[in-house]
Write a protein that holds these residues in place. Structure first.
Motif, mmCIF file in Angstrom:
data_model
loop_
_atom_site.group_PDB
_atom_site.id
_atom_site.type_symbol
_atom_site.label_atom_id
_atom_site.label_comp_id
_atom_site.label_asym_id
_atom_site.label_seq_id
_atom_site.Cartn_x
_atom_site.Cartn_y
_atom_site.Cartn_z
ATOM 1 N N HIS A 210 62.463 61.549 103.916
ATOM 2 C CA HIS A 210 62.334 60.310 103.134
ATOM 3 C C HIS A 210 62.742 60.560 101.683
ATOM 4 O O HIS A 210 63.554 59.819 101.118
ATOM 5 N N HIS B 61 63.492 52.145 99.514
ATOM 6 C CA HIS B 61 62.533 51.730 100.547
ATOM 7 C C HIS B 61 63.056 50.474 101.234
ATOM 8 O O HIS B 61 63.711 49.639 100.603
ATOM 9 N N HIS C 255 65.931 59.198 99.201
ATOM 10 C CA HIS C 255 66.027 58.651 97.841
ATOM 11 C C HIS C 255 67.101 59.381 97.049
ATOM 12 O O HIS C 255 67.930 58.767 96.376
ATOM 13 N N CYS D 29 56.429 57.674 96.219
ATOM 14 C CA CYS D 29 56.175 57.432 97.636
ATOM 15 C C CYS D 29 54.763 57.852 97.974
ATOM 16 O O CYS D 29 54.452 59.042 98.023
HETATM 17 ZN ZN LIG Z 1 59.855 56.695 98.905
#
Ligand SMILES: [Zn+2]
Lengths: 210, 513
Positions: B380, B390, B384, B510
């Motif tokens: 994840h 997101h 980015h 996050c």
């Molecule tokens: Zn994130």
């Protein structure tokens, strides 16, 4: 009206009548049993239109006891207690449907009629009478024909909710030998038979009494 | 004799009267509205029609009307339908039906006795005044030829800008062949959709069906700077970089859940860095243990502290592992978006050769090494770094409601209202993976760039395109664009110096459960 005119124009002289002093003899001479047919309808706008004998009117019977009182040569008073069926056979509709409705209202009716007699014609005495009645309803039968079949109509019966009827009577008739008579009478109700519709009883009766 | 004559005379008169009156015995029809049976009607309920909309030239049959009568107390009063008079816009109808013969809106009512029904409204349309409009729902005019990726069409019948609600005999055609509203295919090519009905033809939409994109394989080394802790091992680091590789090769699926129909291989692999800045072999591949005088760290402190251990990002991906994060980020990991030399919507631009003005890399919360699928978190955060946002609108510090613009610029990733999702968290665990998309649909969360609860197992085709754009044009990544050659040991691995005028820049945060 034609008949009333005839009767009034033919009333000329009157003969006196004497009553018995004994009660039994009095009753025997003055109490009679009356029976006959009736034609009934409802007046929808309070008018005095008479029911018309025929397929579109309600035809029924009536019976009761008649007592003649206060007999004078040209006047007397009749008191009656009878069982009578009034009501109407009517057709309601528009350009798309016709619905027949039959309402039979059964009453015990007390009538009082002062009479004017014409007594110079031998054994027969024509008379006219004008009086009133009070009727207490003892039953009702309603049916309607919304389609091909007749059905009981509790809703119409429920809407014809007034249990008593007060009205006036107009009568023409003829006595034969003082007690027996034949008579045509018109009863017009003064109060509506429903609390929600201004409809009143109109009844034409043809009776004989013995 | 005289008396008998009189009796006869009288009876004759009676008979005459009867016959005279009988002559009046005509069919005396009383108005049905006067029928005392209906005296207590207080409500007339029009029966619902199957349709509200009718079309001249197509609806040629009269529309049957009916109503139910009730009296006080709610009792239904039986009555033949013909006793009820029906009206359209106040004009009496001939019978118990309404024949659409002219366009307009018609208010239909029934009347019986004193009762007037409720109003049933029907619209009669002249098709010549209407149009059919089709829209492709959540698509960028492109689908995968994999038999599962789909495009859904919305079909609207309109009068001007007003949409006429209802089910109509309008048929969707693809390349002149009738089709359903959801389209999938295994054959690449162009597909043109139009809808037809009422003699009208809609606008045309052309969808391109493409095979899954393939790219040259890119392999990138990773260095973990473990601050003040000694929990990472060679095996753990290998496990984590292998997990990241699986994610970017479309094979990571920790929950063994169904993947997104658009899931795609991005052709990127990760491996532990083997050499240090001094050119020597690392004792533990991918690991640099460092100490900081700080015990606890705020997110702002890590921004500056990371520059103490910032290996040249053109040669390696930096992952700083910080313990004891304080404040609002205590449960968060974070990363920075890339800077690109060829614009990519949603990320910043920079000029080639510019030195890092922020610690470009991944900040892994040491808490996330325990009881978490750390490989999913790293995939994840790397997303980015490689240009992915997101899928919903917001990040760990702020969630927004449904936005009008797709928050991640990828139309093949549906998005949802994360606030509403948080407010209505289902108590049944399995249902927490369901999402209500902002476009109205329901779906199961599978995207690596979503938050918990999510079966993190998919990057989509459009996400792969953004990532590959970053591979091609982003600064500070160990890519060919920045002179890095996979597998070749670099002789120029250096440390990044902290800029003298270092200014704090907020990362994309996050938050984990
Ligand atoms: Zn994130």
């Amino acid at each position: 009206m034609l008949l009333l005119f005839y009767l009034s124009s033919s009333a000329q002289t009157f003969v006196s009548d004497s009553s018995s002093s004994k009660a039994g003899k009095y009753l025997k001479e003055n109490l009679a049993f009356k029976v006959g047919g009736a034609v009934s309808s409802f007046a929808h706008n309070g008018g005095i239109e008479a029911p018309v004998p025929g397929s579109k009117s309600l035809i029924s019977w009536h019976a009761g006891l008649v007592m003649d009182m206060f007999r004078k040569k040209h006047y007397q008073t009749r008191v009656e207690l009878s069982y009578i069926t009034k009501g109407a056979r009517e057709t309601f509709g528009n350009d798309r449907i016709e619905i027949e409705s039959v309402n039979k209202l059964q009453y015990i009716q007390l009538s009082i009629l002062p009479l004017i007699l014409k007594t110079n014609l031998g054994k027969v005495s024509p008379y006219i009478g004008l009086g009133g009645y009070y009727a207490q309803r003892v039953g009702i039968k309603s049916k309607w024909k919304p389609g091909a079949e007749w059905e009981d109509d509790a809703i119409a019966a429920g809407n014809l909710d007034k249990k008593n009827d007060v009205g006036y009577s107009v009568s023409v008739g003829v006595y034969v030998r003082k007690k027996s008579f034949a008579e045509l009478r018109y009863d017009g109700g003064l109060n509506a038979v429903s609390s929600t519709s201004n409809i009143k009883n109109r009844t034409l009766t043809l009776s004989i009494a013995l | 004799m005289k008396a008998n004559f009189r009796i006869t005379h009288f009876l004759f008169c009676l008979t005459f009267l009867s016959v005279f009156l009988a002559g009046c015995d005509k069919n005396n029809l009383l108005p049905v509205d006067d029928y005392y049976r209906f005296d207590k009607l207080n409500r007339l309920q029009m029966s619902k029609l199957n349709e509200v909309n009718y079309f001249l030239g197509f609806d040629t049959q009269a529309i049957p009307l009916s109503a139910v009568a009730y009296q006080l107390g709610g009792t239904q009063v039986k009555t033949p339908n013909q006793t009820i008079s029906y009206y359209a816009n106040g004009e009496k109808l001939a019978g118990e039906s309404f024949l659409p013969t002219q366009a307009g809106t018609f208010n239909l009512i029934g009347k019986l006795a004193d009762a007037v029904s409720d109003t049933v409204k029907v619209n009669v349309w002249d098709p010549a005044t209407l149009s059919i409009v089709i829209t492709a729902v959540d698509s960028d005019s492109e689908i995968l030829s994999n038999g599962t990726d789909s495009v859904e069409f919305g079909i609207e019948l309109r009068h001007g800008d007003d949409v006429i609600e209802g089910d109509f005999p309008i048929v969707l055609f693809v390349n002149e062949v009738q089709t359903g509203s959801i389209f999938t295919t295994r054959t690449p090519g162009n597909y043109t959709f139009v809808a037809k009905g009422f003699g009208l033809t809609s606008n045309a939409i052309t969808i391109k069906s493409v095979t899954l994109p393939t790219y040259p394989l890119v392999r990138m080394p990773v260095i973990f700077h473990e601050v003040n802790r000694t929990t990472l091992t060679a095996a753990k680091i290998k496990e984590l970089t292998d997990g990241m590789t699986k994610a970017y090769r479309n094979t990571l699926n920790n929950a063994n859940a169904v993947k997104d129909a658009n899931s795609a291989d991005i052709f990127i692999e990760f491996y532990p860095m083997t050499t240090g800045p001094d050119g020597t072999q690392l004792a533990t591949p991918g690991l640099e243990r460092v100490t900081s005088t700080n015990v606890n760290f705020t997110q702002e402190e890590t921004f500056s502290d990371a520059f103490n251990h910032f290996w040249n990002p053109d040669q390696v991906i930096n992952v700083w592992v910080y313990p004891n994060i304080q404040g609002g980020y205590a449960n968060s990991s974070w990363a920075y978006y890339p800077y690109v030399t060829v614009p990519l919507v949603g990320v910043g631009s920079a000029t080639k050769g510019e030195q890092p003005f922020l610690p470009f890399g991944i900040f892994l919360n040491a808490n996330h090494l325990v009881d978490q699928n750390t490989d999913e978190i790293l995939a994840h955060e790397a997303g980015h770094m490689l240009g992915l946002a997101h899928v919903f609108d917001g990040d760990g510090s702020e969630f927004n409601n449904c936005s009008t613009e797709d928050p991640d610029y990828c139309s093949d990733t549906p998005y949802y209202d994360r606030n509403a999702y948080g407010r209505n968290m289902p108590s049944v665990y399995a249902q927490r993976f369901n999402r209500s998309a902002c476009n109205g649909g329901q779906y199961v969360a599978t995207n690596f760039m979503d938050y918990y609860y999510c079966y993190s197992n998919s990057f989509t085709v459009q996400q792969s395109r953004r990532v590959r754009h970053s591979i091609n044009y982003a600064l500070w990544l160990p890519t060919a664009f920045n002179g890095f050659q996979s597998g070749r040991r670099s002789s120029t691995l250096s440390l990044v110096e902290k800029p003298a005028n270092l200014k704090y820049i907020k990362p994309v945060v996050c938050k984990m459960p």
